[in-house]
Design an enzyme around this catalytic site. Structure first.
Site, mmCIF file in Angstrom:
data_model
loop_
_atom_site.group_PDB
_atom_site.id
_atom_site.type_symbol
_atom_site.label_atom_id
_atom_site.label_comp_id
_atom_site.label_asym_id
_atom_site.label_seq_id
_atom_site.Cartn_x
_atom_site.Cartn_y
_atom_site.Cartn_z
ATOM 1 N N LYS A 178 0.852 -1.199 0.027
ATOM 2 C CA LYS A 178 -0.140 -0.104 -0.096
ATOM 3 C C LYS A 178 0.892 1.396 0.111
ATOM 4 C CE LYS A 178 -2.122 -1.709 3.472
ATOM 5 N NZ LYS A 178 -2.942 -2.129 4.673
ATOM 6 N N ASP A 214 -5.956 -5.899 10.183
ATOM 7 C CA ASP A 214 -7.332 -5.014 10.315
ATOM 8 C C ASP A 214 -8.409 -6.205 9.955
ATOM 9 O OD1 ASP A 214 -6.296 -5.306 7.734
ATOM 10 O OD2 ASP A 214 -6.659 -3.277 7.025
HETATM 11 C C1 BGC Z 1 -2.245 -5.874 3.708
HETATM 12 C C2 BGC Z 1 -2.967 -6.664 4.548
HETATM 13 C C3 BGC Z 1 -4.234 -5.818 5.001
HETATM 14 C C4 BGC Z 1 -4.828 -5.327 3.734
HETATM 15 C C5 BGC Z 1 -6.046 -4.073 4.122
HETATM 16 C C6 BGC Z 1 -2.952 -5.312 2.533
HETATM 17 O O1 BGC Z 1 -2.101 -4.515 1.769
HETATM 18 O O2 BGC Z 1 -1.281 -6.845 2.985
HETATM 19 O O3 BGC Z 1 -2.180 -7.221 5.753
HETATM 20 O O4 BGC Z 1 -5.216 -6.543 5.669
HETATM 21 O O5 BGC Z 1 -3.963 -4.458 3.041
HETATM 22 O O6 BGC Z 1 -5.720 -3.164 4.725
#
Ligand code: BGC
Length: 477
Positions: A178, A214
């Site tokens: 992200k 989360d």
């Molecule tokens: C992460 C997860 C997370 C999801 C939603 C992803 O990029 O790898 O761990 O639950 O984003 O936030």
């Protein structure tokens, strides 16, 4: 505050509903978007590949090659609703960082006070120590403000990135996602980094009792209110799910944890699905470009087709192509200028525009027109152009919802309970007018006929869920 369960209403979104609106569109835009429309065969094929990948993630012998890592979370008890007490929670993983004070009050009830702190862009990619110092500083400011400096409250840390848990409060970051990319954190114990940052300050005394994803928080928070909840899903900046698995199937869980409980929450980390090519047969040229220009190329391919960080980028690329091919703004002599306006920055078309455009009223299109004015400086877009832009958004969001539904159905079908509620959160799911309905449409096709499912909107999974994990953890100590 009494929390009320919100079950989303059902809407008609089948092929008929869509076809009646697109009849009026010209054939070019339909052709342009054809690659985003998944056929029944493709849906079934992605479903089979996804289920196979989950099975690989769970098995010790195939875990290393698996994209979906299916990490055991070490959370084994679902909440009863009777949990009581005050807890602190930290929430890092989306666009903001939050500190929360959660009071669990029994009777499925809880109150939450929270403070949002921005995470400046440079901290997202700067040295890890600085990120953790920032987190500790926000925490210190929060406890100071609430006069809790020496309260020793237990803290649950919602850290929403792929982590290999080696216990409830030990989580090794496997990779950033992200848009985060702080050096010095991958491969490290996130609990230790937080603890050290708190120690460096020396002004607060906090016990970190749990680190969670989360999706785990979402599942726990929904299970707190609905005892049938077995799956937690986030479709926000990122995309992922967590579900309740039988311990016998979780090879990575230490045998000591298999003796006392029959189940464990598993963090699927499904955002990484497709990294071995399983989605190549449905990925488009736009998906490849979004991936090529991202800071984590070749990683998180399922996430790049489904989550808020990328859906706006996909629409932007399609719009550029549509303008260049004269599918959009056919009669304008400023097309080149419009295309350049879209090329400026990859986030110029924000994902929230998709929700705004799809919830706009026909034929006035006030929201769509104001977005067009903002993006292109064009005052009076035609109804046809507004319709085409809406169709482009619909195809991108419907594909995302279909893929999420494929994953959710795969997880539901693994669970032995007959009735299963799916807890959902994240800005895309929450604000998109039809995401829920699109999902249900596909889930009705894929979920085994002897099962009943429902979808429930989560109330602050990352905060309340973290408190519940901390509460359940202290109960089982
Ligand atoms: C992460 C997860 C997370 C999801 C939603 C992803 O990029 O790898 O761990 O639950 O984003 O936030």
């Amino acid at each position: 505050m009494r929390l009320v369960v919100t079950l989303r209403s059902r809407q008609a979104v089948g092929p008929r509903a869509q076809i009646s609106r697109i009849k009026m569109l010209d054939v070019e835009v339909r052709e342009l978007m054809q690659a985003f429309v998944l056929s029944d065969y493709q849906v079934q094929e992605v479903y089979s590949r996804f289920c196979a990948e989950i099975a690989k993630g769970l098995k010790r012998s195939t875990h290393v090659q698996a994209n979906t890592k299916c990490f055991p979370t070490y959370v084994q008890d679902l909440p009863t609703g009777d949990e009581m007490g005050k807890y602190l929670a930290l929430d890092l993983g989306g666009t903001n960082f939050r500190v929360l004070l959660v009071s669990l009050k029994g009777h499925h009830d809880a109150t939450v006070e929270s403070q949002i702190y921005a995470v400046p862009k440079d901290l997202m990619v700067g040295p890890g120590v600085e990120l953790f110092d920032h987190i500790a500083e926000c925490l210190a400011r929060f406890v100071e403000k609430h006069d809790m400096r020496n309260s020793h409250l237990p803290l649950g840390f919602t850290f929403s990135f792929p982590c290999e848990q080696i216990g409830l409060k030990e989580a090794i970051l496997v990779r950033w996602t992200k848009g985060f990319g702080c050096p010095g954190v991958e491969g490290e114990n996130v609990g230790r980094l937080l603890h050290e940052a708190i120690q460096r300050r020396g002004d607060v005394e906090i016990a970190v009792v749990a680190i969670l994803n989360d999706t785990t928080g979402t599942l726990m928070s929904c299970a707190h209110r609905n005892a049938d909840c077995r799956v937690g899903v986030i479709v926000g900046t990122g995309c992922n799910a967590c579900y309740v698995e039988d311990v016998a199937n979780v090879d990575l869980l230490h045998p000591d944890f298999k003796r006392t409980q029959r189940q464990v929450l598993v963090n699927a980390e499904w955002g990484a699905f497709g990294e071995s090519g399983q989605l190549d047969f449905v990925r488009t040229e736009y998906d490849r470009e979004v991936d090529d220009t991202s800071i984590n190329k070749s990683e998180q391919l399922f996430e790049k087709m489904t989550s808020g960080m990328y859906l706006g980028r996909l629409v932007r690329l399609v719009l550029i192509r549509a303008i260049q091919r004269k599918v959009l703004f056919k009669l304008s002599n400023r097309r080149e200028h419009f295309a350049t306006a879209m090329q400026k920055n990859e986030d110029v078309f924000e994902t929230r525009y998709i929700s705004e455009i799809e919830s706009d009223s026909f034929p006035e299109f006030p929201k769509t027109r104001s977005i067009i004015t903002k993006l292109f400086g064009l005052e009076k877009a035609s109804v046809e152009d507004c319709q085409k832009i809406r169709y482009i958004c619909e195809c991108v969001s419907k594909r995302a919802a279909t893929l999420v539904a494929i994953g959710v159905s795969g997880l539901i079908n693994r669970i032995s309970n007959r009735r299963i509620v799916v807890g959902m959160d994240g800005s895309v799911y929450r604000y998109h007018p039809k995401f829920d309905a699109y999902m249900r449409y596909t889930m009705h096709k894929l979920v085994k006929s002897d099962k009943e499912f429902d979808i429930m909107l989560s109330e602050d999974g990352s905060g309340r869920g973290a408190a519940l994990v901390a509460a359940v953890a202290s109960k089982t100590k």
